[in-house]
Write an enzyme that holds these catalytic residues in place. Sequence first.
Site, PDB file in Angstrom:
ATOM      1  N   LYS A   1      16.801   9.117  -0.787  1.00  0.00           N
ATOM      2  CA  LYS A   1      16.074   7.963  -1.719  1.00  0.00           C
ATOM      3  C   LYS A   1      14.443   8.448  -1.538  1.00  0.00           C
ATOM      4  O   LYS A   1      13.910   7.845  -2.562  1.00  0.00           O
ATOM      5  CB  LYS A   1      16.348   6.639  -1.192  1.00  0.00           C
ATOM      6  CG  LYS A   1      16.101   6.592   0.555  1.00  0.00           C
ATOM      7  CD  LYS A   1      14.770   5.897   0.706  1.00  0.00           C
ATOM      8  CE  LYS A   1      14.289   6.060   2.159  1.00  0.00           C
ATOM      9  NZ  LYS A   1      13.239   5.254   2.400  1.00  0.00           N
TER      10      LYS A   1
ATOM     11  N   SER B   1       5.542   1.622   0.392  1.00  0.00           N
ATOM     12  CA  SER B   1       6.147   2.728   0.629  1.00  0.00           C
ATOM     13  C   SER B   1       5.370   4.063   0.349  1.00  0.00           C
ATOM     14  O   SER B   1       4.734   4.372  -0.546  1.00  0.00           O
ATOM     15  CB  SER B   1       7.364   2.883  -0.404  1.00  0.00           C
ATOM     16  OG  SER B   1       7.893   4.382  -0.511  1.00  0.00           O
TER      17      SER B   1
ATOM     18  N   LYS C   1      14.530  10.054   8.608  1.00  0.00           N
ATOM     19  CA  LYS C   1      15.242  10.153   7.333  1.00  0.00           C
ATOM     20  C   LYS C   1      14.875  11.340   6.732  1.00  0.00           C
ATOM     21  O   LYS C   1      13.921  11.376   5.817  1.00  0.00           O
ATOM     22  CB  LYS C   1      14.828   9.043   6.489  1.00  0.00           C
ATOM     23  CG  LYS C   1      15.295   7.657   6.801  1.00  0.00           C
ATOM     24  CD  LYS C   1      14.785   6.421   5.962  1.00  0.00           C
ATOM     25  CE  LYS C   1      15.642   5.218   6.638  1.00  0.00           C
ATOM     26  NZ  LYS C   1      15.113   4.065   5.882  1.00  0.00           N
TER      27      LYS C   1
ATOM     28  N   GLU D   1       8.348  12.095   3.955  1.00  0.00           N
ATOM     29  CA  GLU D   1       9.606  12.824   4.021  1.00  0.00           C
ATOM     30  C   GLU D   1       9.985  13.495   2.796  1.00  0.00           C
ATOM     31  O   GLU D   1      10.807  14.201   3.013  1.00  0.00           O
ATOM     32  CB  GLU D   1      10.673  11.867   4.892  1.00  0.00           C
ATOM     33  CG  GLU D   1      10.600  11.412   6.344  1.00  0.00           C
ATOM     34  CD  GLU D   1      10.504  12.536   7.099  1.00  0.00           C
ATOM     35  OE1 GLU D   1      10.906  13.799   6.852  1.00  0.00           O
ATOM     36  OE2 GLU D   1      10.717  12.347   8.332  1.00  0.00           O
TER      37      GLU D   1
ATOM     38  N   ARG E   1       3.519  12.761  22.149  1.00  0.00           N
ATOM     39  CA  ARG E   1       3.329  14.238  22.077  1.00  0.00           C
ATOM     40  C   ARG E   1       2.422  14.826  23.097  1.00  0.00           C
ATOM     41  O   ARG E   1       2.557  15.861  23.384  1.00  0.00           O
ATOM     42  CB  ARG E   1       2.716  14.755  20.574  1.00  0.00           C
ATOM     43  CG  ARG E   1       3.694  14.583  19.567  1.00  0.00           C
ATOM     44  CD  ARG E   1       3.072  14.823  18.079  1.00  0.00           C
ATOM     45  NE  ARG E   1       2.154  13.775  18.117  1.00  0.00           N
ATOM     46  CZ  ARG E   1       1.430  13.324  16.722  1.00  0.00           C
ATOM     47  NH1 ARG E   1       1.704  14.260  16.005  1.00  0.00           N
ATOM     48  NH2 ARG E   1       0.751  12.263  16.770  1.00  0.00           N
TER      49      ARG E   1
END
Lengths: 329, 329
Positions: free
Chosen positions: B185, B248, B102, B275, B32
């Site tokens: 998911k 996760s 995702k 996400e 960035r």
Amino acid sequence: MAAYAVLGATSWGLTLASLLARAEAEVTVLTRSAAEADSVNARRGIARLPGLVLPPQVTCEPARSQPPGLAGLVVAVPAQHLRSSLPPGPGWRQLPVLSAAKGIEHGTNLRMSQVLAQEGWPAHLIAALSGPTLAGEVVQGLPAAAVVASSGDTAAAWQRALATPFFRLYTSQDITGLEFAGAVKNVVAIAAGAAAGLGFGANTIAAIVTRGLAEITRLGVALGARVDTFLGLAGVGDLTATCFSPISRNRRLGELLATGMSAGQALTAIGEAVEGASTAPVVLELGRLNGVDVPITAQVCAVLAGTTGVRDAMSELLTRQLKAESNGL
Amino acid sequence: MAAYAVLGATSWGLTLASLLARAEAEVTVLTRSAAEADSVNARRGIARLPGLVLPPQVTCEPARSQPPGLAGLVVAVPAQHLRSSLPPGPGWRQLPVLSAAKGIEHGTNLRMSQVLAQEGWPAHLIAALSGPTLAGEVVQGLPAAAVVASSGDTAAAWQRALATPFFRLYTSQDITGLEFAGAVKNVVAIAAGAAAGLGFGANTIAAIVTRGLAEITRLGVALGARVDTFLGLAGVGDLTATCFSPISRNRRLGELLATGMSAGQALTAIGEAVEGASTAPVVLELGRLNGVDVPITAQVCAVLAGTTGVRDAMSELLTRQLKAESNGL
């Protein structure tokens, strides 16, 4: 008040006895001996399931006579001992029977419901229970959901008898699929445990779970099961719990094999029936007889037989030359 | 020697840059800012992915100009920033592009491959990557397998560019299913994390995974995906890894919500894009627009919005009045 018998003072048998008692039934647990009955009655549980305290409506006795007025029999002994453990006499054969064992019989290649049919139960009285139900969690009252399948209408009766707010039961008519899924997932869990024992992570175990689900589905569908059973609690649900939970005995076997123990040493160390070890050769045979490829089962069998090392077996599984995915549908 | 660009010095972007470099390519990571490029170049990695040491073929620079001779561009920025982060200019639009993000875009409800198409890439150059690929495990060299999908033939080229002996890649043509599975998911993983945070076990998480797979499959199929994608690595594989792995981020969000934190507090505590939190409202909207029931997503949205507590949401999910299983097929 309804009354039930449970065959087998196993972790799962006593857990199911507690669930039946919670729904206000009298439960007789049929043990292998008077000494086993006395021991479980005295301590209100068993050493290997410390979370369990049997409620007063549950009593153990040796499996010699048929208690009067039973509404049903739950069978919760290891799969390879099921046939020889069944109580004798025609009276038992007139009761609804629920198989809670997950395995396939050596020599006959029969599922537990098929063994019960051969041993005299009419098809419409036979049901089977499966799903992600690690006993150590169920006895703590942690939420779980499972499936009862029957070709007749006994599944709904077992649902009413066993369900509690934290143990949800769904019904199904696909007893073939439910029993296959429950039996074969234990074989896949040995492979998952081996991966964990080699220090691999969730990515690897998830890949084994995915390939294992395809393997179970391919074989089950070839043998007459419905594909959607494998996508349900008795299929992918039970498979994932068994493969990822460190308290699964089948996974534990794989972990011990990965340390270099032989199958015999590892089974002795665990000290309880490990259904996947008994079921693996039967699944391999069923694959061969039906022309279905079962690569995970084949590697598990080779490791259990001592003809392949765990690292070689895992390497073979993880490097198969597959370019496009094929998921058993 | 082939050369690639990777957009995003994220955990996953840098992991993919390393994999490309391992297959002997020169890789430019587009950051960035110049400050971010300098920082990553100096430490050869990022603080939140301690296992990663970037190989010398990987260099970071701000995304201002197009390096010459590129064979392709990998996009690995958070889904909601993908459109605004894309480098300008027609040259980039003539390169094969691989989405490794995702999620689904707010406002437009578009998958990442659809955003790329809208931003000027021809359909035959677009591919997407998904599967059980926790970056922290991949950088350690632990075995993983994933799927690359494209409607054109670029999936096979990405397979050759990215695959290593411990990172297996399979190809697919179902980019729709792969992207839906990967996006939804993460929403299910928030629910699984909430269950873990409430002290529930593998039985409960497995039940959520099973219901979650049915929810993802129902919605995906309604939107044009192939059912077998959901049974593969990008479906059940990724779902199980994300729901069961304590590393996760999406699961972590659920765990923090279960402690009583608000969504804002939990996201601040995690400090990285999660996400599933962004994707959940889009999935709810897609369910509404397509007449598909998305009960897990609905409860996750309610908890994120602060209109339902975690215990009430979990209770609602675990006690739905379902008598027979329905698995989305």
